[in-house]
Design a protein around this motif. Structure first.
Motif, short mmCIF file in Angstrom:
data_model
loop_
_atom_site.label_atom_id
_atom_site.label_comp_id
_atom_site.label_asym_id
_atom_site.label_seq_id
_atom_site.Cartn_x
_atom_site.Cartn_y
_atom_site.Cartn_z
N ILE A 81 0.84 -1.20 0.00
CA ILE A 81 0.00 0.00 0.00
C ILE A 81 0.87 1.25 0.00
N ILE A 82 1.90 1.27 0.83
CA ILE A 82 2.81 2.42 0.89
C ILE A 82 3.53 2.59 -0.46
N GLU A 83 3.96 1.49 -1.07
CA GLU A 83 4.63 1.57 -2.37
C GLU A 83 3.68 2.13 -3.44
N LEU A 84 2.42 1.73 -3.42
CA LEU A 84 1.46 2.28 -4.38
C LEU A 84 1.25 3.77 -4.14
N LEU A 85 1.29 4.19 -2.89
CA LEU A 85 1.19 5.62 -2.60
C LEU A 85 2.42 6.36 -3.10
N ILE A 86 3.60 5.76 -2.97
CA ILE A 86 4.82 6.35 -3.54
C ILE A 86 4.70 6.42 -5.06
N ASP A 87 4.13 5.36 -5.67
CA ASP A 87 3.90 5.38 -7.12
C ASP A 87 3.05 6.59 -7.51
N LYS A 88 2.01 6.86 -6.73
CA LYS A 88 1.13 7.99 -7.03
C LYS A 88 1.80 9.34 -6.78
N HIS A 90 5.10 10.14 -5.93
CA HIS A 90 6.46 10.40 -6.42
C HIS A 90 6.58 10.13 -7.93
N PHE A 91 6.14 8.94 -8.34
CA PHE A 91 6.29 8.56 -9.75
C PHE A 91 5.14 9.07 -10.62
N GLN A 92 4.16 9.70 -9.99
CA GLN A 92 3.03 10.33 -10.68
C GLN A 92 2.16 9.35 -11.47
N ASP A 93 2.04 8.11 -11.00
CA ASP A 93 1.16 7.15 -11.67
C ASP A 93 -0.28 7.63 -11.55
N ALA A 113 -7.17 9.44 3.65
CA ALA A 113 -6.66 10.05 4.88
C ALA A 113 -5.60 11.10 4.57
N ILE A 114 -4.73 10.80 3.60
CA ILE A 114 -3.71 11.77 3.20
C ILE A 114 -4.38 13.02 2.63
N ARG A 115 -5.38 12.83 1.78
CA ARG A 115 -6.08 13.99 1.19
C ARG A 115 -6.76 14.83 2.26
N GLN A 116 -7.30 14.20 3.30
CA GLN A 116 -7.97 14.94 4.37
C GLN A 116 -6.98 15.59 5.33
N LEU A 130 6.38 8.94 3.33
CA LEU A 130 6.06 7.59 2.84
C LEU A 130 7.33 6.75 2.71
N GLY A 131 8.42 7.37 2.25
CA GLY A 131 9.69 6.66 2.09
C GLY A 131 10.22 6.14 3.41
N VAL A 132 10.15 6.95 4.46
CA VAL A 132 10.67 6.49 5.75
C VAL A 132 9.73 5.45 6.38
N ILE A 133 8.43 5.60 6.16
CA ILE A 133 7.50 4.59 6.66
C ILE A 133 7.78 3.25 6.00
N ARG A 134 8.01 3.25 4.70
CA ARG A 134 8.33 2.00 3.99
C ARG A 134 9.62 1.39 4.53
N PHE A 135 10.63 2.23 4.75
CA PHE A 135 11.91 1.76 5.28
C PHE A 135 11.72 1.08 6.64
#
Length: 168
Positions: A81-88, A90-93, A113-116, A130-135
């Protein structure tokens, strides 16, 4: 491009693009190296209450989603889930590429939740959190739910914008 002609593996590797090769049975989408995405360090997060609150919002949403699903969210699911959020972010998917419905729904839940909660936070800040949470999640997990157990214990369930509930 599918032409029906033979092509050597070196040439295929050098000329491969998703647009030209997505129909080929041998095509595999390149894997992202999430370790190269911008990220705060754990000590950066510990020293900054604002950053910590951003992380708590995201992890609190993961806890709430896990509770809504009867505690079935594995660390692997949470990391995806965190990686998909990074995709959105950071990578602008523009769309997510995932078949597992618990992950898709979790992505949508945490993204809401992020949008709110983080609507006034710069996208680059969100990416670094998100990057540190994934780490941390990858470092914490061993057999399945170690990361989820820790965030349930120390972050708690997000019950509203800026509000979390710790369970005893």
């Amino acid at each position: 491009m599918i032409t029906g002609d033979l092509i050597c593996s070196l040439c295929c590797g050098n000329t491969r693009t998703e647009a030209a090769c997505s129909e080929c049975v041998f095509y595999q989408k390149p894997k992202r190296n999430y370790n190269e995405a911008p990220s705060y360090s754990v000590s950066d997060m510990d020293r900054n209450m604002g950053l910590e609150s951003y992380g708590n919002s995201i992890e609190g949403a993961l806890c709430a989603y896990d509770i809504e699903n009867g505690g079935r969210l594995s660390d692997g699911n949470a990391i995806k889930i965190i990686e998909l959020l990074i995709d959105k972010y950071h990578f602008q998917d523009q769309k997510i590429d995932e078949d597992n419905q618990i992950i898709v729904n979790g992505f949508n839940y945490v993204d809401e939740a992020i949008r709110q909660d983080l609507k006034d936070v710069a996208t680059q800040e969100i990416v670094k959190v998100l990057g540190v949470i994934r780490f941390v999640a990858k470092r914490r997990t061993k057999t399945g739910r170690e990361y989820m157990t820790v965030i349930h214990q120390y972050v708690g369930q997000r019950v509203g914008s800026g509000a979390r509930l710790l369970q005893r």
